[in-house]
Design an enzyme around this catalytic site. Structure first.
Site, mmCIF file in Angstrom:
data_model
loop_
_atom_site.group_PDB
_atom_site.id
_atom_site.type_symbol
_atom_site.label_atom_id
_atom_site.label_comp_id
_atom_site.label_asym_id
_atom_site.label_seq_id
_atom_site.Cartn_x
_atom_site.Cartn_y
_atom_site.Cartn_z
ATOM 1 N N HIS A 307 0.853 -1.189 0.000
ATOM 2 C CA HIS A 307 0.000 0.000 0.000
ATOM 3 C C HIS A 307 0.881 1.228 0.000
ATOM 4 O O HIS A 307 1.954 1.221 0.614
ATOM 5 C CB HIS A 307 -0.911 0.009 1.231
ATOM 6 C CG HIS A 307 -2.053 0.953 1.088
ATOM 7 N ND1 HIS A 307 -1.942 2.288 1.363
ATOM 8 C CD2 HIS A 307 -3.313 0.754 0.646
ATOM 9 C CE1 HIS A 307 -3.098 2.875 1.109
ATOM 10 N NE2 HIS A 307 -3.947 1.967 0.675
ATOM 11 N N ASP A 364 -7.945 -4.885 -0.303
ATOM 12 C CA ASP A 364 -8.442 -5.553 -1.510
ATOM 13 C C ASP A 364 -8.148 -7.043 -1.526
ATOM 14 O O ASP A 364 -8.795 -7.793 -2.242
ATOM 15 C CB ASP A 364 -7.836 -4.896 -2.761
ATOM 16 C CG ASP A 364 -8.515 -3.581 -3.048
ATOM 17 O OD1 ASP A 364 -9.699 -3.470 -2.712
ATOM 18 O OD2 ASP A 364 -7.869 -2.676 -3.586
HETATM 19 N N1 ACO Z 1 4.382 -7.507 -5.089
HETATM 20 C C1 ACO Z 1 5.734 -7.533 -5.163
HETATM 21 N N2 ACO Z 1 6.521 -6.479 -4.924
HETATM 22 C C2 ACO Z 1 5.919 -5.314 -4.559
HETATM 23 C C3 ACO Z 1 4.527 -5.206 -4.453
HETATM 24 C C4 ACO Z 1 3.752 -6.365 -4.715
HETATM 25 N N3 ACO Z 1 2.409 -6.320 -4.627
HETATM 26 N N4 ACO Z 1 4.190 -3.942 -4.101
HETATM 27 C C5 ACO Z 1 5.354 -3.283 -3.979
HETATM 28 N N5 ACO Z 1 6.399 -4.108 -4.257
HETATM 29 C C6 ACO Z 1 7.838 -3.774 -4.154
HETATM 30 C C7 ACO Z 1 8.297 -2.923 -5.316
HETATM 31 O O1 ACO Z 1 8.775 -3.714 -6.379
HETATM 32 C C8 ACO Z 1 9.379 -2.099 -4.660
HETATM 33 O O2 ACO Z 1 10.509 -2.932 -4.491
HETATM 34 P P1 ACO Z 1 12.011 -2.277 -4.577
HETATM 35 O O3 ACO Z 1 12.097 -1.338 -3.420
HETATM 36 O O4 ACO Z 1 12.915 -3.463 -4.457
HETATM 37 O O5 ACO Z 1 12.096 -1.600 -5.906
HETATM 38 C C9 ACO Z 1 8.842 -1.832 -3.249
HETATM 39 O O6 ACO Z 1 7.985 -2.965 -2.984
HETATM 40 C C10 ACO Z 1 8.047 -0.528 -3.102
HETATM 41 O O7 ACO Z 1 7.008 -0.538 -4.095
HETATM 42 P P2 ACO Z 1 6.449 0.771 -4.809
HETATM 43 O O8 ACO Z 1 5.821 0.361 -6.109
HETATM 44 O O9 ACO Z 1 7.495 1.834 -4.833
HETATM 45 O O10 ACO Z 1 5.348 1.219 -3.776
HETATM 46 P P3 ACO Z 1 4.165 2.203 -4.085
HETATM 47 O O11 ACO Z 1 3.833 2.852 -2.801
HETATM 48 O O12 ACO Z 1 4.475 3.104 -5.235
HETATM 49 O O13 ACO Z 1 2.987 1.234 -4.571
HETATM 50 C C11 ACO Z 1 1.102 -0.176 -4.597
HETATM 51 C C12 ACO Z 1 1.919 0.847 -3.785
HETATM 52 C C13 ACO Z 1 0.725 0.435 -5.956
HETATM 53 C C14 ACO Z 1 -0.193 -0.440 -3.818
HETATM 54 C C15 ACO Z 1 1.931 -1.464 -4.766
HETATM 55 O O14 ACO Z 1 2.240 -2.029 -3.500
HETATM 56 C C16 ACO Z 1 1.218 -2.517 -5.643
HETATM 57 O O15 ACO Z 1 1.328 -2.466 -6.864
HETATM 58 N N6 ACO Z 1 0.445 -3.468 -5.014
HETATM 59 C C17 ACO Z 1 -0.317 -4.434 -5.772
HETATM 60 C C18 ACO Z 1 -1.635 -3.821 -6.231
HETATM 61 C C19 ACO Z 1 -2.632 -3.601 -5.117
HETATM 62 O O16 ACO Z 1 -2.877 -4.487 -4.311
HETATM 63 N N7 ACO Z 1 -3.242 -2.395 -5.102
HETATM 64 C C20 ACO Z 1 -4.278 -2.054 -4.132
HETATM 65 C C21 ACO Z 1 -3.828 -0.987 -3.209
HETATM 66 S S1 ACO Z 1 -5.067 -0.675 -1.992
HETATM 67 C C22 ACO Z 1 -6.176 0.350 -2.742
HETATM 68 O O17 ACO Z 1 -5.936 1.067 -3.667
HETATM 69 C C23 ACO Z 1 -7.520 0.319 -2.219
#
Ligand code: ACO
Length: 428
Positions: A307, A364
């Site tokens: 998140h 979610d």
């Molecule tokens: N699976 C694997 N790796 C992940 C995931 C995931 N679901 N989410 C984040 N990471 C990793 C990234 O690759 C990154 O790794 P790094 O530091 O080695 O490069 C690190 O964790 C940070 O991730 P970011 O993308 O920079 O985090 P951000 O805050 O931008 O993204 C997000 C948040 C979009 C929710 C992300 O965690 C994601 O894509 N999750 C999956 C989709 C999801 O479940 N969305 C629902 C969110 S809740 C809502 O909107 C109601």
């Protein structure tokens, strides 16, 4: 005493006022920074940018706190109803008994939508995703209520638009599903609760008129409360920025629905089940998918994990996990896809990659599971989220209008070509 920060840049010192919120959160007010220093700030994805002052929802991602108008999400989910919570978000206070009775009745008597909506629905192919249909039907409400296009109308008129919106969204949502499955639409039934009425329009057929299971409608009501607002997320920011151009409430929320649709935002609940089904079809090897999610050369991400603001736990996920357990037990649901979800959760929560990055199951992850157990079709999951989020979008839009926010218009750091002479066709 007024707090100030100093920026030292190219031999000069610029003073930047610090704004403090009621929860002692501090922000640098950089609105005059460009005028003073020629500098703008750069923050892709607005990861550290406050776009407004807001009194609706407080969220502390580090400590897993979520409050609507000061009331904790845990208490609201336990003691309140979705309509009470929607009143709280939109008008700022919990309703008295009389206020709630009037509000409920006002919503009840506006649930019907114009018969011409049916001919719009007929125009969609049956494959149309209900989120696309919902977004366009919400925008189409302006055609049926042309006066609603003007956001500068009286408080009472705006309120009429708000009530109509809350009343009609479940009808439009259920009808977009009926279009998808090519079944005859079911009309709203006054006297049912908000969630009962929605489930009635979704699952009753004109031929059976089945009673709604109270376990299902209560669980749904709780889910809607958990989704009702989440401060300046992607869709709420969209609603505010569209509304800041003085676009109508319906048009602004239609854009918010489109923003919610994406799999990185509300669309994740659908993506979670699709991912679980993919794992099941591939033999159910959870560790293979954990490895894929960790592999930086693979674009696969564990849907429902991580998140933007919650880096320890998502308080909504804690509540919803318990609700999911209760519902699965109560309905006696046994589903291999749900077993995979439980295993995935266990493995990911104990994996260093996920632990060090603060990646926990979000709302979610469990909402997809619970919707599936409740018999809601997968491509309606994000629509359910939209119904829950409507009060939040309305509250954000209303607050933005009432506080006279200027049009939203970020700046950029240009990285393209500098000025160059036009090249005639024969020389290219
Ligand atoms: N699976 C694997 N790796 C992940 C995931 C995931 N679901 N989410 C984040 N990471 C990793 C990234 O690759 C990154 O790794 P790094 O530091 O080695 O490069 C690190 O964790 C940070 O991730 P970011 O993308 O920079 O985090 P951000 O805050 O931008 O993204 C997000 C948040 C979009 C929710 C992300 O965690 C994601 O894509 N999750 C999956 C989709 C999801 O479940 N969305 C629902 C969110 S809740 C809502 O909107 C109601």
């Amino acid at each position: 005493m007024e707090k100030k920060a100093e920026l030292h840049y190219e031999g000069k010192v610029f003073e930047i006022p610090v704004v403090t919120g009621t929860e002692q959160e501090n922000a640098l007010d950089i609105s005059k920074l460009r005028e003073q220093s020629g500098l703008i700030t750069l923050d892709r994805g607005f990861k550290n940018t406050g776009s407004c002052k807001s009194a609706i929802t407080f969220l502390n991602g580090e400590e897993g706190i979520l409050r609507y108008r000061g009331y904790s999400i845990e208490e609201l989910a336990e003691k309140s109803s979705f309509l009470e919570v929607s009143f709280l978000l939109i008008y700022g206070e919990l309703p008295t008994q009389e206020e709630l009775a009037k509000y409920t009745n006002d919503i009840d008597i506006h649930t019907l939508v114009h018969e011409d909506v049916k001919s719009i629905l007929d125009g969609y192919p049956s494959k149309a995703h209900p989120m696309g249909v919902l977004s366009s039907l919400v925008s189409a409400l302006t055609a049926f209520y042309p006066k609603s296009i003007d956001p500068n109308r009286s408080q009472e008129q705006i309120n009429g638009t708000i009530i109509r919106f809350l009343a009609k969204l479940p009808t439009l949502a259920a009808w977009s599903f009926k279009n998808r499955v090519r079944q005859p639409i079911v009309y709203p039934q006054n006297g049912l609760s908000y969630t009962e009425n929605f489930l009635h329009m979704m699952f009753s057929l004109p031929t059976n008129n089945d009673k709604v299971n109270p376990v299902v409608s209560n669980a749904l009501d709780k889910l809607l409360i958990l989704h009702a607002d989440h401060e300046q997320n992607c869709s709420a920011s969209t609603v505010r920025i569209v509304g800041s151009s003085h676009a109508s409430l319906y048009a602004s929320v239609s854009a918010g629905i489109a923003a919610l649709w994406g799999p990185l935002h509300g669309g994740a609940n659908q993506a979670v089940i699709e991912m679980l089904e993919e794992i099941k079809a591939d033999g159910g090897d959870v560790s293979k998918y954990i490895a894929k999610a960790k592999d930086k050369s693979d674009s696969f991400r564990l849907m429902g994990f991580g998140h933007r603001v919650y880096k320890n736990f998502d308080p909504r996920a804690t509540i919803i996990k318990k609700a999911a357990d209760d519902v699965l037990k109560e309905l006696g649901v046994s589903d291999p896809v749900l077993d995979i979800a439980m295993e995935l959760e266990k493995v990911a929560l104990n994996d260093e990659y996920f632990k060090t990055r603060g990646l926990y199951p979000n709302v979610d992850f469990y909402s997809g599971i619970i919707y599936r157990a409740l018999g809601i079709p997968t491509d309606m999951f994000t629509v359910m989220f939209a119904i829950g989020r409507l009060p939040g979008w309305i509250a954000q839009w209303k607050e933005m209008r009432e506080s006279g926010e200027p049009i939203g218009r970020p700046r950029q750091v240009y990285t393209g070509a500098t000025e160059r002479a036009y090249i005639n066709m024969e020389n290219r």
